[in-house]
Design a protein around this motif. Sequence first.
Motif, mmCIF file in Angstrom:
data_model
loop_
_atom_site.group_PDB
_atom_site.id
_atom_site.type_symbol
_atom_site.label_atom_id
_atom_site.label_comp_id
_atom_site.label_asym_id
_atom_site.label_seq_id
_atom_site.Cartn_x
_atom_site.Cartn_y
_atom_site.Cartn_z
ATOM 1 N N UNK A 1 0.829 -1.209 0.000
ATOM 2 C CA UNK A 1 0.000 0.000 0.000
ATOM 3 C C UNK A 1 0.866 1.263 0.000
ATOM 4 N N UNK A 2 2.148 1.112 -0.247
ATOM 5 C CA UNK A 2 3.120 2.211 -0.328
ATOM 6 C C UNK A 2 3.307 2.931 1.009
ATOM 7 N N UNK A 3 3.166 2.197 2.117
ATOM 8 C CA UNK A 3 3.390 2.763 3.437
ATOM 9 C C UNK A 3 4.736 2.277 3.973
ATOM 10 N N UNK A 4 5.416 3.135 4.710
ATOM 11 C CA UNK A 4 6.709 2.815 5.341
ATOM 12 C C UNK A 4 7.760 2.404 4.310
ATOM 13 N N UNK A 5 7.745 3.048 3.162
ATOM 14 C CA UNK A 5 8.668 2.673 2.091
ATOM 15 C C UNK A 5 9.935 3.533 2.071
ATOM 16 N N UNK A 6 10.397 3.934 3.236
ATOM 17 C CA UNK A 6 11.694 4.605 3.303
ATOM 18 C C UNK A 6 12.554 3.821 4.289
ATOM 19 N N UNK A 7 13.808 4.184 4.413
ATOM 20 C CA UNK A 7 14.722 3.416 5.253
ATOM 21 C C UNK A 7 14.259 3.417 6.710
ATOM 22 N N UNK A 8 13.864 4.577 7.211
ATOM 23 C CA UNK A 8 13.408 4.670 8.597
ATOM 24 C C UNK A 8 12.165 3.813 8.814
ATOM 25 N N UNK A 9 11.223 3.868 7.895
ATOM 26 C CA UNK A 9 10.001 3.077 8.004
ATOM 27 C C UNK A 9 10.261 1.585 7.935
ATOM 28 N N UNK A 10 11.196 1.174 7.078
ATOM 29 C CA UNK A 10 11.541 -0.246 6.976
ATOM 30 C C UNK A 10 12.103 -0.767 8.288
ATOM 31 N N UNK A 11 12.978 0.020 8.915
ATOM 32 C CA UNK A 11 13.560 -0.408 10.173
ATOM 33 C C UNK A 11 12.537 -0.360 11.308
ATOM 34 N N UNK A 12 11.681 0.661 11.323
ATOM 35 C CA UNK A 12 10.653 0.734 12.360
ATOM 36 C C UNK A 12 9.709 -0.461 12.291
ATOM 37 N N UNK A 13 9.248 -0.772 11.094
ATOM 38 C CA UNK A 13 8.342 -1.908 10.960
ATOM 39 C C UNK A 13 9.071 -3.226 11.209
ATOM 40 N N UNK A 14 10.347 -3.289 10.870
ATOM 41 C CA UNK A 14 11.120 -4.505 11.138
ATOM 42 C C UNK A 14 11.232 -4.778 12.630
ATOM 43 N N UNK A 15 11.558 -3.734 13.402
ATOM 44 C CA UNK A 15 11.640 -3.908 14.848
ATOM 45 C C UNK A 15 10.253 -4.153 15.452
ATOM 46 N N UNK A 16 9.228 -3.544 14.876
ATOM 47 C CA UNK A 16 7.865 -3.789 15.358
ATOM 48 C C UNK A 16 7.466 -5.245 15.124
ATOM 49 N N UNK A 17 7.845 -5.804 13.984
ATOM 50 C CA UNK A 17 7.556 -7.208 13.691
ATOM 51 C C UNK A 17 8.275 -8.111 14.690
#
Length: 177
Positions: free
Chosen positions: A147-163
């Motif tokens: 859905x084109x959300x969290x598609x930057x480096x910061x967002x990728x890492x935030x969602x990765x740690x959230x997962x």
Amino acid sequence: MNVTRVGLGSVLRRATVAPRIQSNQLIFRRAAFKRTIKTQTFLPEAAGDILNAQRLKRPSSPHFTIYQPQLTWYASIAHRMTGTALSVLLYGFALAYLAAPGTFSSKKIVEQVKKLPTSVKMGAKVLLAAPFTFHSFNGIRHLLWDMKLFMNVKGCYQTGYAVLGASAVSTAALVMM
């Protein structure tokens, strides 16, 4: 064997010195490189063998000696591994049940599990819950990316740690049930 001269001499000469051809032509002709290469003609049937030999020399992607391992890299590998493991487990149990429904009935499985020590049951729960929760939460992460959300480096890492955090908490919750 054919001998061919390869270079950019004439093209570069025309493009760069066209306005003042007379004065700089000799200098540029000496400076422009040309080299002689040898080419060899192969039969069309040999093209597949040559291509396969070249493919064996290519590095894997991402090339392990160049790229520094990152969270997204590990998450991608873990997502594939957990998906494969869960699929193998599901299809294996389904095929076993189809092959011998009396042996793999729910009643008999529950009886066998009751006989196991508590530590083995807890270990089995962890081995089932951890891949399931990680794969589920990482799948949601991928849907957010679709859905084109969290598609930057910061967002990728935030969602990765959230997962990782959500997987740990939900694995612990499932194991304690």
